[in-house]
Enzyme design. Structure first.
Site, PDB file in Angstrom:
ATOM      1  N   ARG A 111       0.843  -1.203   0.000  1.00 50.13           N
ATOM      2  CA  ARG A 111       0.000   0.000   0.000  1.00 50.13           C
ATOM      3  C   ARG A 111       0.876   1.250   0.000  1.00 50.13           C
ATOM      4  NH1 ARG A 111      -1.750   2.384   4.495  1.00 50.13           N
ATOM      5  NH2 ARG A 111      -1.896   0.440   5.664  1.00 50.13           N
ATOM      6  N   TYR A 130     -15.418  16.190 -17.246  1.00 44.32           N
ATOM      7  CA  TYR A 130     -15.898  14.813 -17.118  1.00 44.32           C
ATOM      8  C   TYR A 130     -16.978  14.744 -16.041  1.00 44.32           C
ATOM      9  CZ  TYR A 130     -15.947   9.964 -15.541  1.00 44.32           C
ATOM     10  OH  TYR A 130     -16.344   8.716 -15.135  1.00 44.32           O
ATOM     11  N   ASP A 141      -5.951  18.252 -16.026  1.00 45.10           N
ATOM     12  CA  ASP A 141      -6.253  16.874 -16.407  1.00 45.10           C
ATOM     13  C   ASP A 141      -5.740  16.683 -17.833  1.00 45.10           C
ATOM     14  OD1 ASP A 141      -7.433  14.504 -17.362  1.00 45.10           O
ATOM     15  OD2 ASP A 141      -9.112  14.693 -15.971  1.00 45.10           O
ATOM     16  N   LYS A 143      -7.149   5.299 -19.688  1.00 45.39           N
ATOM     17  CA  LYS A 143      -7.404   5.723 -21.056  1.00 45.39           C
ATOM     18  C   LYS A 143      -6.158   5.555 -21.934  1.00 45.39           C
ATOM     19  CE  LYS A 143     -11.469   6.972 -19.426  1.00 45.39           C
ATOM     20  NZ  LYS A 143     -11.356   6.968 -17.978  1.00 45.39           N
TER      21      LYS A 143
END
Length: 376
Positions: free
Chosen positions: A45, A97, A169, A194
């Site tokens: 983690r 988005y 972004d 993406k």
């Protein structure tokens, strides 16, 4: 090292076995040699060798001091918002988005942050939106789905004297076509799902930081929240990035052909593609980027035509997401932006006739033939 070489070889990863492909360190925990002695890896983690390799690669591609990998793009945005305290204010691109809008309005607002959704291509509107509590300007460029272009350098000139961070972004263009940190931005965020991954086979997110001190604060948040990128997904991202240049350039070439075809079709009212010289933001994007990407939105003449297209396409897949080798067609009003109120969607042009294509790397003739058949 040129970026195309960096895509293939990654950033300074050395594997003692000589493995050409970065190994998948599928381990949750790591042995300690002794008390207060560590290999640098303790628990996955916190950090994992495979994730570290992809983080270093993405940081190098964006020209950042550090990058952090997350389990999705939204996980990356979630962690970024934890850098701000309750009472803080953020100016955000209004065409954004839908998942980010949903998060800002329903989660971040609940946690004490306020937002002004603004046309960030309008510098006067941005300045008017800034208050004494403004901590950041969050930009998409091109925006999703209307492909609006924001001048990053101009936004930075507004933000910097006020001590305001600029967050970009960069999912649509990737560092292959755009490097916001070099234009003055402070943080870059990606949905690695993406174009970076490129094959519609994994979820991932990244935040990249110009300043190492901010990155250190973000790492504390990331390890505390725990939305870390898994070793296997880290490996998939490394594999995807190897072909980033080839995919981005081929998809962009196809997108130009698709946009030109759509421009001349009788059932198409409008085409939104930043690579068209007629696009309002064409000049700005040409100045700040080395390419225009492969995202094309278009408005057809009726809702009946839209339904026929979605039912008829065969080469294109009617599916959410974007950035993969396959061409995808999406209906933003009911998929990516369903949680945005209808009147607000309509005002921004996200109506019941708008479609968005993520143009893939198939032969352009087949993509266009598929669209032609679906439209007629």
């Amino acid at each position: 090292m040129e970026k195309e070489t960096l895509y293939v070889h990654g950033h300074n990863f050395t594997e003692p076995t000589g493995a050409v492909s970065v190994p998948i360190y599928q381990s949750a925990t790591f042995k300690h040699v002794g008390l207060n002695e560590s290999t640098g890896f303790d628990y996955s983690r916190l950090q994992n060798p495979t994730r570290q390799a992809v983080e270093h690669t993405v940081a190098a591609l964006e020209g950042g001091a550090d990058a952090i990998g997350y389990s999705s793009g939204m996980a990356a945005i979630t962690a970024l918002m934890e850098l701000f305290s309750p009472g803080g204010h953020i100016v955000s691109s209004e065409d954004l988005y839908g998942g980010a809008i949903r998060f800002f309005r329903n989660i971040s607002a609940k946690n004490g942050l306020s937002f002004s959704f603004t046309d960030t291509s309008d510098l006067v509107a941005v300045e008017k939106s800034i208050t004494q509590k403004t901590k950041a300007i969050f930009i998409e460029t091109p925006t999703n789905p209307m492909m609006i272009i924001t001048d990053i350098e101009a936004i930075c000139r507004i933000a910097k004297p006020r001590g305001i961070w600029v967050i970009v972004d960069n999912t649509f263009l990737t560092p292959h076509f755009l490097q916001p940190l070099k234009l003055g931005a402070d943080i870059v965020v990606h949905s690695g799902t993406k174009f970076l991954g490129g094959h519609n086979d994994t979820l991932a997110g990244f935040s990249v930081f110009k300043d190492a001190d901010i990155a250190e604060k973000a790492r504390f948040i990331a390890k505390t929240i725990g939305a870390c990128l898994s070793p296997f997904d880290s490996w998939l991202l490394l594999r995807g990035i190897k072909t980033l240049a080839i995919r981005m350039e081929r998809a962009e070439k196809n997108a130009f052909a698709v946009a030109e075809f759509l421009q001349n079709h009788k059932r198409v009212n409008k085409v939104f593609y930043a690579g068209l010289p007629s696009h309002k933001g064409y000049g700005i994007l040409k100045k700040q980027a080395t390419g225009f990407g492969s995202m094309v939105s278009f408005e057809v003449d009726s809702h009946e035509t839209l339904k026929k297209v979605l039912k008829s396409v065969k080469v294109l897949s009617f599916a959410e997401s974007l950035g993969g080798v396959e061409s995808l067609i999406t209906y933003p009003a009911v998929q990516t932006h369903a949680d945005v109120p209808e009147l607000e969607r309509e005002k921004r042009g996200i109506n019941d006739r708008l479609l968005r294509i993520s143009v893939g790397i198939e032969n352009e003739k087949d993509i266009i033939a598929d669209l032609k058949h679906a439209l007629e």
